[in-house]
Design a protein around this motif. Structure first.
Motif, PDB file in Angstrom:
ATOM      1  N   LEU A 264       0.238   4.103  -2.915  1.00  0.00           N
ATOM      2  CA  LEU A 264      -0.153   5.592  -2.631  1.00  0.00           C
ATOM      3  C   LEU A 264       0.884   6.468  -3.067  1.00  0.00           C
ATOM      4  CD1 LEU A 264      -1.126   5.020   1.011  1.00  0.00           C
ATOM      5  CD2 LEU A 264      -2.725   5.740  -1.207  1.00  0.00           C
TER       6      LEU A 264
ATOM      7  N   GLU B 246       1.215  -1.484   0.140  1.00  0.00           N
ATOM      8  CA  GLU B 246       0.004   0.248  -0.022  1.00  0.00           C
ATOM      9  C   GLU B 246       1.363   1.172  -0.062  1.00  0.00           C
ATOM     10  OE1 GLU B 246      -3.874   1.651   2.741  1.00  0.00           O
ATOM     11  OE2 GLU B 246      -3.967  -0.005   2.415  1.00  0.00           O
TER      12      GLU B 246
ATOM     13  N   THR C 184      -0.166   6.358  -6.907  1.00  0.00           N
ATOM     14  CA  THR C 184      -1.658   7.252  -6.620  1.00  0.00           C
ATOM     15  C   THR C 184      -1.315   8.768  -6.617  1.00  0.00           C
ATOM     16  OG1 THR C 184      -2.582   5.150  -6.063  1.00  0.00           O
ATOM     17  CG2 THR C 184      -3.543   7.625  -5.793  1.00  0.00           C
ATOM     18  N   ARG C 185      -0.351   9.616  -5.723  1.00  0.00           N
ATOM     19  CA  ARG C 185      -0.057  10.640  -5.732  1.00  0.00           C
ATOM     20  C   ARG C 185       0.666  11.175  -7.221  1.00  0.00           C
ATOM     21  NH1 ARG C 185      -0.571  14.801  -1.599  1.00  0.00           N
ATOM     22  NH2 ARG C 185       0.453  15.917  -2.060  1.00  0.00           N
TER      23      ARG C 185
ATOM     24  N   CYS D  66      -8.270   3.600   1.973  1.00  0.00           N
ATOM     25  CA  CYS D  66      -7.611   2.801   0.839  1.00  0.00           C
ATOM     26  C   CYS D  66      -8.991   2.528   0.257  1.00  0.00           C
ATOM     27  CB  CYS D  66      -6.680   2.543   0.577  1.00  0.00           C
ATOM     28  SG  CYS D  66      -5.756   2.320  -1.447  1.00  0.00           S
TER      29      CYS D  66
ATOM     30  N   LEU E 179      -3.480  10.815   1.280  1.00  0.00           N
ATOM     31  CA  LEU E 179      -2.202  10.861   0.752  1.00  0.00           C
ATOM     32  C   LEU E 179      -1.454  12.238   1.562  1.00  0.00           C
ATOM     33  CD1 LEU E 179      -3.935  10.861  -2.836  1.00  0.00           C
ATOM     34  CD2 LEU E 179      -2.081   9.252  -1.789  1.00  0.00           C
TER      35      LEU E 179
END
Length: 393
Positions: free
Chosen positions: A231, A227, A234-235, A358, A385
């Motif tokens: 993340l 994860e 993702t950012r 999430c 985030l």
């Protein structure tokens, strides 16, 4: 006539296995763009020293001296010297080797038809050597390449265009649309555009080389991400989307998926492949573009869509990173996938292996009503985030 005679002899050798050909006619020779180990077999050097009046003299003298039937390798050397036509005044600045290994049948076809790509002086002034194929984009094949002047590695997206084919000309227009979009994009989360050239019947786009490959490739090879890494990517993807969506003239990517998110040597994710993108103040579209498992419902239903369709696709990539699978799992056929996404009230299954925060983040991205989905700026402010810090090296 000399060339036709030679091709006929080479064809006969390939069909009948003429004696005296040694190993030359039994397997493909070395790549044409590579230098021969023996100076006497360097066709480029010979072509520079050859006098304009007798382009075949050196080659024919060699053949008669050896007293054997010309082999397939001899033919390739001849083509390497002259390109597609024996014109001693033709300035050949770079040869384009065929990707991968060619079979003997392919070599024979090259000799028979004379189809050999010669790349003349690029208008951008960039001189490069093509390497292996590293993927396929929405409109063309992507190769690794090296700039001959600087040693810089780059990616070259190449599309062969048949000017007499209306479909090819449409592809050309789409590729020029991609050029118009990417050449104005300057952001650390967007794969950099380095220029383009028309080379014979091909259009080549030069892009930043991303040594880490795509997220899809990494997921296939190593499985789903932890994860913390999920993340971070993702950012970075959201930063790229926010840049696209908030420009003075917004850009809708329209094909966000793991295969179109590339990773550099420093493990930073960047958006790539803008072949399906649209740049317009009116960001609503009514054409189906993208890849079905990542498509938003409004895209498949063709009811008009905009930047929020990118948010849905982005949410599907988060699922992809968490599961190393397609966001919807497997379907029997594309029509079943389209019916499921467009006609039902379902959303992509939420991964169980990620935190509740999430999972909530994914649900926000994959709301069926586009109006209910947050934009990229709001998603960047999500609690999950806030503590994710990504620093560029």
């Amino acid at each position: 006539m000399a060339l036709r005679s030679f091709v006929s002899e080479a064809e006969a050798e390939l069909r009948c296995g003429a004696e005296g050909s040694g190993g030359d006619g039994s397997r493909p020779g070395p790549a044409i763009a590579k230098k021969s180990r023996k100076k006497s077999q360097n066709p480029n050097k010979e072509s520079r020293n050859r006098k304009p009046g007798s382009p075949f003299k050196s080659f024919e003298a060699t053949v008669h001296h050896r007293r054997r039937t010309p082999s397939l390798r001899d033919g390739l050397r001849l083509f390497a010297s002259f390109g597609s036509a024996p014109d001693p005044t033709c300035e050949v600045t770079q040869l384009s080797p065929c990707p991968g290994k060619k079979s003997l049948a392919d070599m024979e076809e090259t000799l028979r038809t004379g189809h050999f790509t010669v790349i003349k002086g690029p208008s951008s002034g960039r001189r490069w050597i093509r390497g292996e194929s590293i993927g396929r984009g929405s409109l063309g094949t992507v190769y690794q390449a090296m700039d001959q002047q600087t040693g810089e590695l780059l990616a070259v997206k190449e599309v062969v265009i048949n000017a007499s084919d209306s479909a090819d000309m449409k592809f050309k227009d789409q590729l020029e649309n991609e050029i118009q979009i990417v050449k104005e994009l300057k952001h650390p989360r967007i794969v950099a555009y380095l220029g383009h050239d028309y080379m014979g019947d091909s259009l080549c786009i030069y892009l930043e080389f991303m040594a880490g490959g795509s997220l899809a490739q990494a997921l296939r090879q190593f499985g789903c991400f932890e994860e913390s890494l999920l993340l971070a990517y993702t950012r970075e993807m959201l930063e790229g989307l926010e840049y696209l969506h908030t420009r003075e003239t917004p850009v809708v990517h329209r094909d966000i998926k793991g295969a179109n998110v590339l990773v550099d040597l420093d493990c930073h994710a960047k958006l790539s492949d803008f072949g399906c993108s649209k740049r317009d103040n009116d960001t609503m579209s009514h054409t189906m573009r993208g890849s079905i498992p990542w498509m938003a419902p409004e895209v498949i239903k063709n009811t008009g869509y905009g930047r929020k369709a990118d948010i849905w696709s982005f949410g599907c990539v988060v699922i992809e990173m968490a599961t190393a699978k397609s966001p919807w799992g497997s379907f029997d056929n594309p029509m079943a996938a389209m019916c499921k996404i467009a006609m039902s009230d379902a959303t992509p299954p939420i991964p169980e292996g990620v935190s509740p925060a999430c999972q909530d983040f994914i649900r926000l991205c994959t709301r069926r009503d586009p109006a209910d989905r947050p934009d990229a700026t709001r998603l960047l402010a999500h609690d999950i985030l806030k503590n994710v810090i990504v620093e560029d090296d």
